[in-house]
Design a protein around this motif. Structure first.
Motif, PDB file in Angstrom:
ATOM      1  N   PHE A 135       0.824  -1.212   0.000  1.00  0.00           N
ATOM      2  CA  PHE A 135       0.000   0.000   0.000  1.00  0.00           C
ATOM      3  C   PHE A 135       0.859   1.264   0.000  1.00  0.00           C
ATOM      4  O   PHE A 135       0.573   2.219  -0.725  1.00  0.00           O
ATOM      5  CB  PHE A 135      -0.929   0.012   1.219  1.00  0.00           C
ATOM      6  CG  PHE A 135      -2.071  -0.944   1.121  1.00  0.00           C
ATOM      7  CD1 PHE A 135      -3.254  -0.573   0.504  1.00  0.00           C
ATOM      8  CD2 PHE A 135      -1.969  -2.228   1.645  1.00  0.00           C
ATOM      9  CE1 PHE A 135      -4.323  -1.458   0.410  1.00  0.00           C
ATOM     10  CE2 PHE A 135      -3.022  -3.128   1.550  1.00  0.00           C
ATOM     11  CZ  PHE A 135      -4.205  -2.745   0.929  1.00  0.00           C
ATOM     12  N   LYS A 151      -1.249  -0.860  -4.531  1.00  0.00           N
ATOM     13  CA  LYS A 151      -2.497  -1.115  -3.808  1.00  0.00           C
ATOM     14  C   LYS A 151      -3.014   0.175  -3.180  1.00  0.00           C
ATOM     15  O   LYS A 151      -4.226   0.363  -3.031  1.00  0.00           O
ATOM     16  CB  LYS A 151      -2.293  -2.189  -2.739  1.00  0.00           C
ATOM     17  CG  LYS A 151      -2.086  -3.587  -3.296  1.00  0.00           C
ATOM     18  CD  LYS A 151      -1.971  -4.600  -2.177  1.00  0.00           C
ATOM     19  CE  LYS A 151      -1.750  -6.011  -2.719  1.00  0.00           C
ATOM     20  NZ  LYS A 151      -1.596  -6.993  -1.621  1.00  0.00           N
ATOM     21  N   GLN A 181      -6.666   1.796  -3.738  1.00  0.00           N
ATOM     22  CA  GLN A 181      -7.544   2.140  -2.624  1.00  0.00           C
ATOM     23  C   GLN A 181      -7.978   3.602  -2.675  1.00  0.00           C
ATOM     24  O   GLN A 181      -9.156   3.923  -2.465  1.00  0.00           O
ATOM     25  CB  GLN A 181      -6.850   1.852  -1.286  1.00  0.00           C
ATOM     26  CG  GLN A 181      -7.790   1.968  -0.105  1.00  0.00           C
ATOM     27  CD  GLN A 181      -7.244   1.334   1.151  1.00  0.00           C
ATOM     28  OE1 GLN A 181      -7.005   2.023   2.135  1.00  0.00           O
ATOM     29  NE2 GLN A 181      -7.043   0.024   1.135  1.00  0.00           N
ATOM     30  N   SER A 228      -7.601  -2.139 -11.485  1.00  0.00           N
ATOM     31  CA  SER A 228      -6.688  -3.222 -11.118  1.00  0.00           C
ATOM     32  C   SER A 228      -5.418  -3.164 -11.956  1.00  0.00           C
ATOM     33  O   SER A 228      -5.338  -2.424 -12.936  1.00  0.00           O
ATOM     34  CB  SER A 228      -7.357  -4.586 -11.302  1.00  0.00           C
ATOM     35  OG  SER A 228      -7.734  -4.764 -12.655  1.00  0.00           O
ATOM     36  N   LYS A 279       2.626  -0.704  -9.753  1.00  0.00           N
ATOM     37  CA  LYS A 279       2.373   0.688  -9.374  1.00  0.00           C
ATOM     38  C   LYS A 279       2.680   1.626 -10.540  1.00  0.00           C
ATOM     39  O   LYS A 279       1.940   2.582 -10.797  1.00  0.00           O
ATOM     40  CB  LYS A 279       3.232   1.068  -8.177  1.00  0.00           C
ATOM     41  CG  LYS A 279       3.183   2.554  -7.850  1.00  0.00           C
ATOM     42  CD  LYS A 279       4.371   2.975  -7.030  1.00  0.00           C
ATOM     43  CE  LYS A 279       4.511   4.483  -7.056  1.00  0.00           C
ATOM     44  NZ  LYS A 279       5.645   4.954  -6.266  1.00  0.00           N
TER      45      LYS A 279
END
Length: 207
Positions: A75, A98, A102, A114, A198
């Motif tokens: 994250f 992630k 989020q 995604s 990412k």
């Protein structure tokens, strides 16, 4: 003789004003949050030598966004940066793939978002006009290395887009924009797939 920097970082986080700030951000989880930050610092040879104030600032950014900074979760990260102008190592907050997903989901505009690695056999065709075609029914061997990475989103209004980059293109991007990747250490070295996902997601959203 100066105390080791990791002790300085711990002392910095032990300051009452710092503890109060953490309580404002994460409430009763402040002690556990501070411990997790110090564990990350002490597990990285460059972060150990980073300016404690910059470590705290990076941690506050993660807390403000309500994202965990466990390196294994993907994250958010606290990464070291060698500030040559100031002659010292600083810590920086870095959003993981992630984390991007989020934050996008929290905006309430995305139906789907995604990113995924692409393996040999899954990339069916490349068309300069219509884009790429994938066959996700092809299951890769767990030992295989991805040939590329793709990010995709669909908005609630029906608009959708995706971006694909080959493994080599991602590596070139990493070496161009990341000091640590170019030198063969850091998050890119420790978790290349997560950083690659990412990258394609960030570039897709930025476009």
């Amino acid at each position: 003789m100066n105390a080791p920097v990791q002790h300085t970082t711990k002392a910095f986080f032990d300051r009452p004003v710092v503890q109060e700030k953490l309580k404002e951000l994460v409430g009763k989880n402040a002690p556990a949050f501070a411990t997790s930050v110090l564990q990350i610092v002490n597990s990285n040879s460059m972060l150990v030598n980073a300016d404690p104030q910059t470590v705290f600032s990076a941690a506050c950014m993660a807390a403000t966004l309500n994202l965990p900074i466990n390196n294994n979760l993907g994250f958010a990260y606290i990464v070291p940066f060698n500030n040559r102008k100031l002659g010292k190592v600083e810590a920086q907050f870095q959003l993981g793939y992630k984390g991007f997903i989020q934050l996008a989901q929290r905006s309430g505009q995305f139906k789907t978002i995604s990113a995924a690695p692409v393996f040999d056999g899954q990339l069916v065709s490349e068309n300069p006009l219509t884009g790429y075609e994938f066959d996700w029914s092809v299951k890769p061997d767990p030992k295989d290395t991805p040939i590329g990475y793709v990010a995709y989103f669909k908005l609630l209004n029906g608009f959708e887009a995706y971006l694909y980059m080959s493994f080599d293109d991602v590596k070139k991007h990493a070496n161009k924009y990341s000091q640590t990747a170019k030198k063969g250490f850091g998050v890119w070295n420790d978790n290349f797939d997560a950083m690659a996902l990412k990258t394609v997601l960030k570039l897709l959203l930025s476009k």
